[in-house]
Design a protein around this motif. Structure first.
Motif, PDB file in Angstrom:
ATOM      1  N   THR A  21     -44.886  80.546   3.845  1.00  0.00           N
ATOM      2  CA  THR A  21     -46.223  80.303   3.308  1.00  0.00           C
ATOM      3  C   THR A  21     -46.804  81.569   2.693  1.00  0.00           C
ATOM      4  OG1 THR A  21     -46.634  78.555   4.932  1.00  0.00           O
ATOM      5  CG2 THR A  21     -48.562  79.552   3.898  1.00  0.00           C
ATOM      6  N   LEU A  22     -46.593  82.703   3.345  1.00  0.00           N
ATOM      7  CA  LEU A  22     -47.081  83.973   2.816  1.00  0.00           C
ATOM      8  C   LEU A  22     -46.420  84.298   1.479  1.00  0.00           C
ATOM      9  CD1 LEU A  22     -47.138  86.159   6.067  1.00  0.00           C
ATOM     10  CD2 LEU A  22     -49.080  85.030   4.949  1.00  0.00           C
ATOM     11  N   LEU A  23     -45.131  84.032   1.367  1.00  0.00           N
ATOM     12  CA  LEU A  23     -44.415  84.312   0.121  1.00  0.00           C
ATOM     13  C   LEU A  23     -44.911  83.408  -1.002  1.00  0.00           C
ATOM     14  CD1 LEU A  23     -40.769  84.747   1.456  1.00  0.00           C
ATOM     15  CD2 LEU A  23     -42.313  86.556   0.672  1.00  0.00           C
ATOM     16  N   ARG A  24     -45.134  82.140  -0.699  1.00  0.00           N
ATOM     17  CA  ARG A  24     -45.585  81.206  -1.734  1.00  0.00           C
ATOM     18  C   ARG A  24     -46.976  81.555  -2.247  1.00  0.00           C
ATOM     19  NH1 ARG A  24     -42.849  77.223   1.518  1.00  0.00           N
ATOM     20  NH2 ARG A  24     -44.805  76.804   2.641  1.00  0.00           N
ATOM     21  N   ALA A  25     -47.760  82.237  -1.410  1.00  0.00           N
ATOM     22  CA  ALA A  25     -49.119  82.611  -1.822  1.00  0.00           C
ATOM     23  C   ALA A  25     -49.125  83.757  -2.825  1.00  0.00           C
ATOM     24  CB  ALA A  25     -49.947  82.979  -0.593  1.00  0.00           C
ATOM     25  N   ARG A  26     -48.022  84.460  -2.923  1.00  0.00           N
ATOM     26  CA  ARG A  26     -47.915  85.585  -3.861  1.00  0.00           C
ATOM     27  C   ARG A  26     -47.618  85.035  -5.254  1.00  0.00           C
ATOM     28  NH1 ARG A  26     -49.387  90.911  -2.690  1.00  0.00           N
ATOM     29  NH2 ARG A  26     -48.202  92.371  -3.973  1.00  0.00           N
ATOM     30  N   THR A  27     -48.385  85.473  -6.255  1.00  0.00           N
ATOM     31  CA  THR A  27     -48.224  84.876  -7.583  1.00  0.00           C
ATOM     32  C   THR A  27     -47.827  85.856  -8.668  1.00  0.00           C
ATOM     33  OG1 THR A  27     -50.603  85.137  -7.996  1.00  0.00           O
ATOM     34  CG2 THR A  27     -49.852  83.023  -7.083  1.00  0.00           C
ATOM     35  N   SER A  28     -48.074  87.123  -8.496  1.00  0.00           N
ATOM     36  CA  SER A  28     -47.778  88.063  -9.589  1.00  0.00           C
ATOM     37  C   SER A  28     -47.211  89.369  -9.042  1.00  0.00           C
ATOM     38  CB  SER A  28     -49.038  88.347 -10.405  1.00  0.00           C
ATOM     39  OG  SER A  28     -48.743  89.173 -11.514  1.00  0.00           O
ATOM     40  N   PRO A  29     -45.868  89.448  -8.936  1.00  0.00           N
ATOM     41  CA  PRO A  29     -44.883  88.408  -9.227  1.00  0.00           C
ATOM     42  C   PRO A  29     -44.797  87.379  -8.118  1.00  0.00           C
ATOM     43  CG  PRO A  29     -43.776  90.351  -8.416  1.00  0.00           C
ATOM     44  CD  PRO A  29     -45.225  90.718  -8.540  1.00  0.00           C
ATOM     45  N   ALA A  30     -44.197  86.249  -8.434  1.00  0.00           N
ATOM     46  CA  ALA A  30     -44.030  85.185  -7.451  1.00  0.00           C
ATOM     47  C   ALA A  30     -42.801  85.465  -6.590  1.00  0.00           C
ATOM     48  CB  ALA A  30     -43.894  83.842  -8.152  1.00  0.00           C
ATOM     49  N   TRP A  31     -42.836  84.920  -5.359  1.00  0.00           N
ATOM     50  CA  TRP A  31     -41.745  85.092  -4.406  1.00  0.00           C
ATOM     51  C   TRP A  31     -41.306  83.727  -3.875  1.00  0.00           C
ATOM     52  CZ3 TRP A  31     -39.169  89.436  -2.586  1.00  0.00           C
ATOM     53  CH2 TRP A  31     -39.682  90.677  -2.996  1.00  0.00           C
ATOM     54  N   GLU A  32     -40.070  83.686  -3.372  1.00  0.00           N
ATOM     55  CA  GLU A  32     -39.568  82.520  -2.674  1.00  0.00           C
ATOM     56  C   GLU A  32     -38.568  82.969  -1.616  1.00  0.00           C
ATOM     57  OE1 GLU A  32     -37.663  80.046  -5.523  1.00  0.00           O
ATOM     58  OE2 GLU A  32     -36.038  81.446  -5.939  1.00  0.00           O
TER      59      GLU A  32
END
Length: 326
Positions: A21-32
């Motif tokens: 969930t924390l990774l998906r909240a990152r948008t610039s850059p995006a993470w998975e």
């Protein structure tokens, strides 16, 4: 322009839902989240990690699963251990508190800075993929507000200025230059067509494999000129099988034991790296030295990826050493 996502391996988490969930909240850059062998960086669960020896860490990975062993001195990817850390001997490692937004942000910023080369390669690959059919010159100078930010030799080496904003590459002008204008400053990031497109193709969620590669015979063309860390066992298996004889998608799937989706993903990156072809005229051929043939011309790469029509010719494949040669 949105670049493909960076990838984080989550190692030793009994429940990975929260870090995901924390990774998906990152948008610039995006993470998975991604498997360990495909990840750009690692988050390791602190309670699951134990120091086995100097710089050797064993991470419990769940009941019934093999432990993950990490050699901190040779690991080439950014790594952070999540709090709390159970083993006091891990006092010198990078730490992140997933319950603290500030700690997560700071840790990811440091990681993203360490992965700047990957972000630049992804930004460049996106531009190459959108321009491939029009890249008719030997060399391009990529200009951003009259500043040289990259030098691209088609389809060979690439240099990118390290301070460039990866997403700003979408606004740059590509100026055609002669082949002799392919030098770039020593402080530029050195990379290549093959490496950039490999990274791009392995992360784009859409199906990039041309339909003809699912029906026509496939041929080994050349060894992929990418770092060895990108080439996994499944890539080697496909290359070795095609080096022995041409196969269709269905025949290759049966031979190497991959699912349809897995094989399509492998063939996609090999296709973008110029390592396979449906055209027997461009397949590797035997020679006195038994070496592999390299794809070195722009027209060859364009014609392989965007053929004008069907072509005939004798079938030709050959065994080749499957190692990366810079």
């Amino acid at each position: 322009m949105h670049l493909p996502r960076l990838r984080m391996a989550l190692v030793g988490f009994p429940d990975a839902a929260f870090p995901q969930t924390l990774l998906r909240a990152r948008t610039s850059p995006a993470w998975e989240a991604a498997p360990l062998d495909e990840a750009d960086a690692l988050w390791v669960a602190g309670p699951s990690a134990r120091m086995e020896a100097d710089s050797l860490v064993r991470v419990w990975n769940g009941d019934g699963k093999a432990a993950v062993v990490l050699h901190l001195n040779t690991l080439e990817r950014p790594i952070a251990f999540t709090a709390p850390i159970a083993d006091d001997r891990l006092h010198a490692v990078e730490r992140v508190d997933l319950r603290s937004p500030a700690s997560v942000d700071q840790s990811l910023r440091r990681t993203e800075q360490s992965l700047r080369a990957v972000l630049l390669q992804l930004g460049m690959a996106h531009q190459i993929a959108t321009r491939m059919t029009t890249l008719t010159a030997h060399t391009y100078h990529v200009m951003l507000k009259e500043k040289l930010v990259a030098v691209v030799s088609v389809p060979g080496r690439i240099g990118i200025e390290l301070s460039t904003d990866p997403e700003a590459l979408a606004e740059a002008r590509w100026v055609a230059r002669p082949a002799g204008a392919n030098d770039f400053p020593k402080w530029f990031l050195p990379t290549s067509f093959a490496e950039c497109l490999w990274l791009h193709a392995s992360r784009v969620p859409t199906d990039l494999l041309p339909q003809r590669y699912r029906t026509a015979p496939l041929y080994f063309r050349c060894v992929p000129r990418v770092p060895q860390r990108l080439v996994q066992n499944r890539h080697y298996a496909v290359l070795a099988d095609l080096a022995a004889a041409p196969r269709t998608f269905a025949e290759l799937q049966q031979a190497v034991g991959l699912s349809e989706q897995e094989l399509a993903a492998v063939l996609t990156v090999l296709y973008f790296a110029g390592s396979i072809t449906c055209n027997p005229e461009r397949a590797a051929r035997g020679g006195g030295g038994g070496g592999s043939r390299e794809a070195v011309t722009a027209s060859e790469l364009r014609n392989s990826m965007f053929p004008a029509g069907p072509s005939g010719g004798p079938e030709a494949t050959m065994p080749a050493p499957l190692e990366w040669r810079p």
